[in-house]
Design an enzyme around this catalytic site. Structure first.
Site, short mmCIF file in Angstrom:
data_model
loop_
_atom_site.label_atom_id
_atom_site.label_comp_id
_atom_site.label_asym_id
_atom_site.label_seq_id
_atom_site.Cartn_x
_atom_site.Cartn_y
_atom_site.Cartn_z
N CYS A 385 -96.37 -59.00 35.82
CA CYS A 385 -95.78 -58.73 37.13
C CYS A 385 -95.67 -57.23 37.40
CB CYS A 385 -94.45 -59.47 37.26
SG CYS A 385 -94.09 -59.84 38.98
N HIS A 520 -95.71 -64.83 36.31
CA HIS A 520 -94.88 -64.83 35.09
C HIS A 520 -95.31 -65.99 34.18
CE1 HIS A 520 -91.81 -61.82 36.04
NE2 HIS A 520 -92.03 -62.16 37.29
N GLU A 522 -94.67 -66.56 31.21
CA GLU A 522 -93.66 -66.98 30.22
C GLU A 522 -92.91 -68.24 30.63
OE1 GLU A 522 -93.60 -64.28 32.11
OE2 GLU A 522 -91.58 -63.58 32.59
N1 GLN Z 1 -90.71 -55.24 41.44
C1 GLN Z 1 -91.99 -55.84 41.57
C2 GLN Z 1 -92.11 -56.66 42.85
O1 GLN Z 1 -91.13 -56.97 43.45
C3 GLN Z 1 -92.27 -56.71 40.37
C4 GLN Z 1 -91.35 -57.87 40.23
C5 GLN Z 1 -91.39 -58.50 38.87
O2 GLN Z 1 -91.83 -57.88 37.92
N2 GLN Z 1 -90.85 -59.70 38.76
O3 GLN Z 1 -93.19 -56.99 43.26
#
Ligand code: GLN
Length: 556
Positions: A385, A520, A522
């Site tokens: 992410c 994500h 995970e």
């Molecule tokens: N801050 C980044 C976004 O909002 C990544 C978010 C994250 O890593 N869950 O896109």
């Protein structure tokens, strides 16, 4: 042949004495045991707080936000359930708070749904709770319902009243109350103390709930005399009192409960006819965790303030892949602000570098440096992410030559926003409304210049689905520049009807293992089914241990 409608069964799990004694894991372990007996089981978490949306709660108070396929943001217990119960499909129905219950009752009242009646906790709130439970369990044979908080909390009372009523409505033979308590060993007295358990059961009984079985968290097995004493004071047969001792890994809990006879007691009490549980896969997992063949060290680079329960699923996913490759995964937290100041020594000690998800600008320059270190030193790198967004920024700055590249998250007005909001998001003023949440399909690129991509090697599938929780995306205006310089876009979310084509995975072809994903992964990892990207990352890191390069190039 006549068909008999199977009677639905419910297990209610409450906790006493203290919080944090493992109610979520215990409930999930019962779920795993029931599933291993071939029962179609689901799990529900009821939280007594008034927040309507746990996504807005601080991870420091509440642990990680666990995202489901349908985009609901739930708490970390749903993460435990997902890791132990393999066949249930969890949705927003599987987790609700008092806030959500009150909200729906009040909405109905505003819409005239109560026809002028006085709206009260009993029966209106309790009816709503029961309705939520029944809806969540409707497609399953058994529902395990965990009541959040500790018996005795004022705010938990409507939940306890609702489950008391459910026993009357569903029948005693179809409902079971399991209560988790603490039986501490007091060294000065040299004995286990049962009084806190007695008190907590007394409180349950005062509101009309007689537990059917007690799971007593202790540091040593309860002897028969202690079980008898607890049974006597809590109105239970001693063989319904079980020790729940501390085990070496949380994945041992189902096996331990089985040895103690917990699942046998449950099926007997609920009149469920099943065979013996098939626990061979669970046994293998535990065996491998306890006796790994080698060790690998993964450095997680983050703001030091993030190092809490907020990376629960990430940790577990690393363990699951370790199980698959029979290695112990040691995690080193590396403070990105230390790296930012120029001290890269911690990076030299690890076999693989992981930059996880995160929000905000703090510490990002250190993470970018760590990614550069991994890229030029051929250290296996996995970005998740925010980790993908920073990998793209690093590549844009240091390979493409866009020295001012950044994300709109850190500088809204920057000229080179290689990470940005999509135009459609810019129109939405409410921040919560712009978040991309839940499962989205992803097209995996099979080959790049004749070579199998790392993404395809992991998934062995050109169509996958993974969960998201982020706001920003790779800016398509920069995509061709990035690709021309060698960044491989190996995963995309494409919706041609809506004219959407977003970057989901990037990787480097001439690197042992360098991959980052916008989603994500995970959240979909379980001990019985490790997530493919984690699995290949651990494998690559393991290979790095075996052929550790002698000299590391420093970076500017
Ligand atoms: N801050 C980044 C976004 O909002 C990544 C978010 C994250 O890593 N869950 O896109």
């Amino acid at each position: 042949m006549a068909m008999f409608k199977k009677q639905k069964k419910y297990i209610f799990v409450t906790g006493g004495v203290l919080s944090s004694i493992g109610k979520g894991i215990s409930a999930a372990s019962i779920g795993a045991l029931m599933e291993s007996r071939g029962i179609k089981v689901t799990m529900v978490k009821m939280d007594p707080y008034l927040n309507v949306d746990p996504g807005t709660m601080s991870p420091f108070q509440h642990g990680e936000v666990f995202v489901l396929d349908d985009g609901s943001e739930t708490d970390l217990d749903l993460g435990h359930y997902s890791r132990y119960v393999q066949n249930a499909h969890f949705t927003k129905k599987n987790s609700f708070s008092s806030g959500q219950i009150y909200e729906s009752v009040i909405r109905r009242e505003r819409a005239g749904g109560y026809l002028g009646k006085t709206v009260q906790v009993i029966p209106h709130i309790t009816d709503e709770i029961k309705k939520h439970i029944r809806e969540a369990v409707s497609d399953y044979d058994l529902g395990i319902i965990e009541v959040g908080g500790t018996v005795g909390d004022i705010e938990g009372l409507p939940f306890l009243e609702a489950i008391r009523q459910m026993q009357i409505e569903e029948g005693r033979e179809n409902t079971l109350f399991a209560h988790l308590t603490l039986v501490p060993f007091i060294p000065s007295a040299g004995e286990l103390k049962t009084k806190p358990t007695q008190h907590s059961v007394k409180e349950l009984r005062e509101i009309g709930i007689q537990p059917d079985l007690l799971l007593c968290r202790t540091d040593r097995k309860l002897d028969e005399a202690t079980k008898e004493k607890i049974g006597l004071f809590c109105n239970l047969a001693p063989n319904s009192v079980f020790s729940a001792i501390d085990v070496k890994t949380i994945y041992e809990v189902p096996l331990y409960f089985h040895e103690e006879g917990v699942d046998e007691k449950i099926v007997e009490r609920l009149g469920i006819w099943t065979g013996r549980p098939d626990l061979k896969d669970w046994k293998k997992v535990v065996q491998r965790i306890l006796h790994p063949k080698s060790e690998v060290t993964i450095g997680i680079v983050g703001k030091y303030t993030d190092w809490s329960e907020s990376y629960k699923s990430l940790h577990e996913a690393l363990i699951h892949s370790g199980v698959e490759h029979e290695v112990k995964v040691k995690v080193e937290y590396i403070d990105s602000e230390v790296i930012e100041k120029g001290d890269l020594s911690a990076l030299e000690q690890v076999d693989g570098i992981l930059v996880p998800g995160g929000f905000g600008e703090r510490g990002v320059e250190g993470k970018i440096k760590a990614i550069e270190f991994a890229r030029i030193n051929n250290v296996p790198f996995f970005g998740i992410c925010l980790g993908l967004q920073l990998a793209v920024i690093e590549f844009a700055r240091n390979v493409v030559g866009l020295s001012q590249a950044t994300s709109a998250e850190f500088d809204e007005k920057a000229e080179m926003r290689v990470i940005d909001l999509m135009d459609s998001q810019k129109e939405v003023k409410d921040l919560g409304g712009t978040m991309r949440l839940g499962a989205y399909p992803c097209e995996v690129l099979k080959k790049h210049q004749g070579k199998t991509t790392k993404a395809y090697h992991a998934y062995k599938n050109e169509k996958i689905s993974e969960r998201h929780r982020h706001r920003f995306e790779v800016n398509n205006e920069y995509r061709s520049k990035l690709e021309e310089s060698g960044l491989v876009v190996s995963g995309r979310y494409v919706d041609s009807k809506k004219d959407i084509d977003l970057v989901e995975m990037v990787e480097l072809a001439d690197h042992p293992w360098f991959l980052a994903c916008q989603f994500h992964p995970e959240f979909l990892s379980t001990p019985l089914k490790p997530q493919p990207l984690f699995s290949d990352f651990i494998f690559a890191s393991l290979s790095a241990v075996q052929g550790k390069q002698v000299s590391m190039k420093g970076i500017s």
